[in-house]
Enzyme design. Structure first.
Site, PDB file in Angstrom:
ATOM      1  N   MET A 136      -7.435   3.390  -1.129  1.00 21.14           N
ATOM      2  CA  MET A 136      -8.625   3.620  -1.954  1.00 21.14           C
ATOM      3  C   MET A 136      -8.306   4.214  -3.323  1.00 21.14           C
ATOM      4  O   MET A 136      -9.218   4.375  -4.134  1.00 21.14           O
ATOM      5  CB  MET A 136      -9.635   4.485  -1.210  1.00 21.14           C
ATOM      6  CG  MET A 136      -9.138   5.828  -0.797  1.00 21.14           C
ATOM      7  SD  MET A 136     -10.411   6.674   0.159  1.00 21.14           S
ATOM      8  CE  MET A 136      -9.440   7.962   0.927  1.00 21.14           C
ATOM      9  N   SER A 151      -5.894  -3.481  -4.485  1.00 21.37           N
ATOM     10  CA  SER A 151      -5.876  -4.484  -3.433  1.00 21.37           C
ATOM     11  C   SER A 151      -5.524  -5.814  -4.088  1.00 21.37           C
ATOM     12  O   SER A 151      -5.492  -5.905  -5.324  1.00 21.37           O
ATOM     13  CB  SER A 151      -7.241  -4.576  -2.742  1.00 21.37           C
ATOM     14  OG  SER A 151      -7.570  -3.341  -2.130  1.00 21.37           O
ATOM     15  N   HIS A 207      -1.627  -8.208   6.117  1.00 20.77           N
ATOM     16  CA  HIS A 207      -3.075  -7.929   6.130  1.00 20.77           C
ATOM     17  C   HIS A 207      -3.447  -6.669   5.368  1.00 20.77           C
ATOM     18  O   HIS A 207      -4.623  -6.376   5.191  1.00 20.77           O
ATOM     19  CB  HIS A 207      -3.575  -7.822   7.566  1.00 20.77           C
ATOM     20  CG  HIS A 207      -3.425  -6.455   8.194  1.00 20.77           C
ATOM     21  ND1 HIS A 207      -2.232  -5.773   8.226  1.00 20.77           N
ATOM     22  CD2 HIS A 207      -4.330  -5.665   8.824  1.00 20.77           C
ATOM     23  CE1 HIS A 207      -2.412  -4.617   8.848  1.00 20.77           C
ATOM     24  NE2 HIS A 207      -3.667  -4.520   9.218  1.00 20.77           N
ATOM     25  N   GLY A 208      -2.459  -5.899   4.925  1.00 18.74           N
ATOM     26  CA  GLY A 208      -2.789  -4.660   4.214  1.00 18.74           C
ATOM     27  C   GLY A 208      -1.517  -4.023   3.690  1.00 18.74           C
ATOM     28  O   GLY A 208      -0.482  -4.692   3.567  1.00 18.74           O
ATOM     29  N   GLY A 229      -0.138  -1.198   5.140  1.00 20.87           N
ATOM     30  CA  GLY A 229       0.627  -0.614   6.239  1.00 20.87           C
ATOM     31  C   GLY A 229       0.719   0.890   6.062  1.00 20.87           C
ATOM     32  O   GLY A 229       0.948   1.390   4.958  1.00 20.87           O
TER      33      GLY A 229
END
Lengths: 160, 480
Positions: free
Chosen positions: B380, B384, B403-404, B406
């Site tokens: 945050m 992204s 997917h992100g 980690g």
């Protein structure tokens, strides 16, 4: 906070005036989740205490007042499976029925079956602050073992 | 016990097949990321997954891999449909946890003065936090059975979104073959008050700005422009999905002996895909996946209502368009080429996203020329990414992506690191308005708790598994 005596309006898990009982455990770190390592004097006490650890990690045992009781019955292939199934039942009781418990006593215990009486109260959002969102109980690194001295130990990881 | 790694190239590492492994492991990572990967048990978990009966190709790890239970988070494993297994642990508890991204006609300058009001309105509109109740209404079991059958179509039929949205959701927002009877009463009970709620942990609503466009031609097709405002949701199937996983782990635990399966980790419990137990789980998993799509679709409607109230504009004037919705905890039957032959396999993606290339029949028509969009949330405080699938990904990892970012710090370590800090104010100084329901959430989810997502996606891009299209910068975030 001031606690009413244990068993005040519950069905008598403990006598009034019994000192506040806290299970012997420590929180175990996991990279993305959290677990606990629990020690207890007997197999029955281990299962009862495991439920208390769950509620302690969730909102804090000292914030729950024993007002009502509930009997939980679970079956399992072995002690690890019994542990996962028992704590999974606690999650359902929290999420669906919105009840928290602070006392636990095993009423019947067999190798593959467990009957437990829990005593607690409905969630009161003015007093119960959820510290964790415990969503499931995993089989990962799960262990429930007897020590040579007759005491018992459990290691459980939650999905949060 | 350490895991042997053999370097294949700067971003690919092999765990050689040994002992009872049925295939080798393959890890996509930079040397820098590998250092943190070695800090936990994720490589051991990649090795354990290689024991699943019927596994083909490699036991795969994306660059955001970190330790899960059973499967690593960021793991991909494909098993033969004909005689391979399906493992609930290979999907995870939060079935069809996923991300969707909504584009808007707004620019950063249109929203910057009203971000505080916007984050407050989003916080009020979408229930969040532990045990958060539905943003819709309490549903009876008969309605829930329709939700798990119809997926995102159900909230669209009830006023949240329109039919065009369904064209921009993986699988059209509904996996066919979901079986309501395969879902337990306890799972329905956990889900009945949770449709349209965010949940807790790393789930979020986020308002972001397109900060940098790396492939303008692709960005044009996706509707992304520099400075434009987008809105992201990360959530899943809530208690219903968790209960489905819990129920079927128990079923699989009992089925293992029946089918003579032994595995190094009990959490990997599985059954042959074509067995009674395997099929029951697969149908229940699809039902939970459909609940997750209905959940994200409902939350989108609730969140867009907040935008409408804050900016005094309708959905049309806001220029709202669902770019896409991807799942990153799922198992699907797909056609892939394995050792030169086409084969139907069950692809488990646990913390991994489908990333199909241009011209693939399952890549949405609108994106057929550029590839399927993939959304990679970072943290945050930083950024992204939007990626698109590439042909190389089909060859190397069953058309999958990370997917992100980690996790880098455990939640406990993050809490210690965040103690005494005013994280909300720190994030505001970085231009991010944050609201969180949980007392510990901000610390657990602080930027330092995560790896650098830019490093993660650069590995995917360097290997041509996916291509980076745009970087997104958070400006407002609601956490559970």
């Amino acid at each position: 906070m001031t606690r009413p005596p244990h068993g005040a309006a519950c069905s008598g898990l403990f006598e009034a005036g019994v000192p506040f009982y806290r299970p012997d455990y420590n929180v175990v770190e996991h990279p993305s989740d959290v677990g606990f390592e629990l020690r207890a004097s007997s197999r029955a006490r281990l299962f009862a205490d495991a439920t208390l650890v769950y509620y302690d990690m969730l909102v804090g045992l000292d914030r729950i007042v024993p007002r009502l009781d509930r009997v939980v019955e679970v079956t399992g292939l072995d002690d690890g499976d019994l542990m996962v199934t028992l704590l999974s039942e606690c999650i359902i009781l929290t999420e669906v029925e919105q009840i928290l418990f602070c006392q636990a006593r095993v009423e019947e215990i067999q190798p593959d079956r467990l009957v437990l009486r829990l005593c607690g109260e409905p969630v009161d959002e003015t007093r119960h602050v959820f510290e964790l969102g415990i969503k499931a109980v995993t089989y990962h690194a799960l262990s429930v073992t007897a020590n040579a001295d007759g005491s018992w130990r459990a290691h459980v990881v939650f999905d949060i | 016990m350490g895991v042997n790694l053999r370097k294949i190239n700067d971003w690919t590492w092999e765990i050689p097949r040994e002992a009872d492994m049925l295939v080798s492991g393959r890890v996509f990572s930079s040397a820098a990321l590998l250092a943190s990967i070695r800090d936990d048990l994720s490589l051991e978990q990649v090795r354990n997954v290689a024991h699943l009966p019927g596994i083909v190709g490699h036991s795969l790890a994306m660059p955001d891999i970190h330790q899960g239970y059973g499967f690593p988070i960021g793991g991909v494993a494909a098993t033969r449909e004909v005689d391979g297994v399906i493992s609930p642990g290979g999907v995870g508890y939060d079935i069809n946890c996923g991300v969707r991204l909504v584009t808007m006609a707004l620019d950063e300058r249109d929203v910057s003065a009203r971000l505080d009001a916007l984050v407050g309105a989003l916080y009020a509109a979408v229930p969040a936090g532990v045990g958060a109740s539905s943003g819709f209404r309490k549903l009876g079991e008969s309605e829930l059975r329709k939700v798990v059958t119809e997926g995102a179509r159900w909230p669209v039929a009830h006023g949240h979104g329109d039919a065009d949205d369904l064209l921009h959701i993986e699988e059209g927002g509904c996996l066919e073959g979901a079986e309501p009877d395969a879902v337990s009463a306890q799972a329905y009970a956990r889900g009945r008050e949770q449709l349209g709620s965010l949940g807790s942990g790393n789930h979020f609503l986020e308002v972001e700005v397109v900060d940098e466009v790396f492939r303008p031609d692709v960005a044009d097709v996706l509707g992304l422009r520099k400075g434009g405002v987008v809105f992201a949701i990360h959530s899943g199937s809530r208690g219903l999905g968790h209960q489905v996983c819990t129920d079927y782990l128990r079923v699989m635990d009992r089925a293992m002996a029946k089918y003579g399966i032994t595995l190094p980790d009990r959490q990997l419990a599985c059954a042959p895909l074509r067995s009674e137990e395997g099929q029951a789980y697969f149908r229940a998993m699809k039902a939970a996946a459909n609940f997750a799509w209905a959940n994200r679709q409902t939350m989108t409607g609730l969140a867009l209502g907040a935008f409408e109230r804050v900016f005094g504009m309708g959905r049309g004037a806001l220029g709202v368009r669902l770019l896409y919705d991807v799942c990153h905890n799922i198992a699907k039957i797909e056609e892939h080429v394995v050792e030169g032959a086409s084969m139907r396999v069950c692809v488990h993606r646990k913390g991994a996203t489908r990333a199909f290339p241009p011209h693939h029949p399952l890549t949405p028509v609108a994106y057929r020329e550029v590839g399927q969009p993939v959304f990679i949330p970072g943290d945050m405080g930083r950024c992204s990414y939007v990626l698109v699938g590439q042909p190389r990904g089909m060859e190397e990892c069953f058309g999958s992506s990370c997917h992100g970012a980690g996790r880098l710090l455990s939640r406990q370590a993050a809490l210690k690191a965040g103690a005494g800090r005013r994280l909300q104010e720190e994030l505001l100084e970085r231009g991010v308005h944050v609201r969180a329901r949980g007392v510990k959430t901000l610390a657990e989810e602080m930027p330092e708790a995560y790896k650098d997502v830019s490093e993660v996606v650069s590995v995917m891009d360097a290997l041509n598994l996916t291509h980076i299209v745009a970087r997104l910068r958070p400006i407002a975030c609601v956490k559970g």
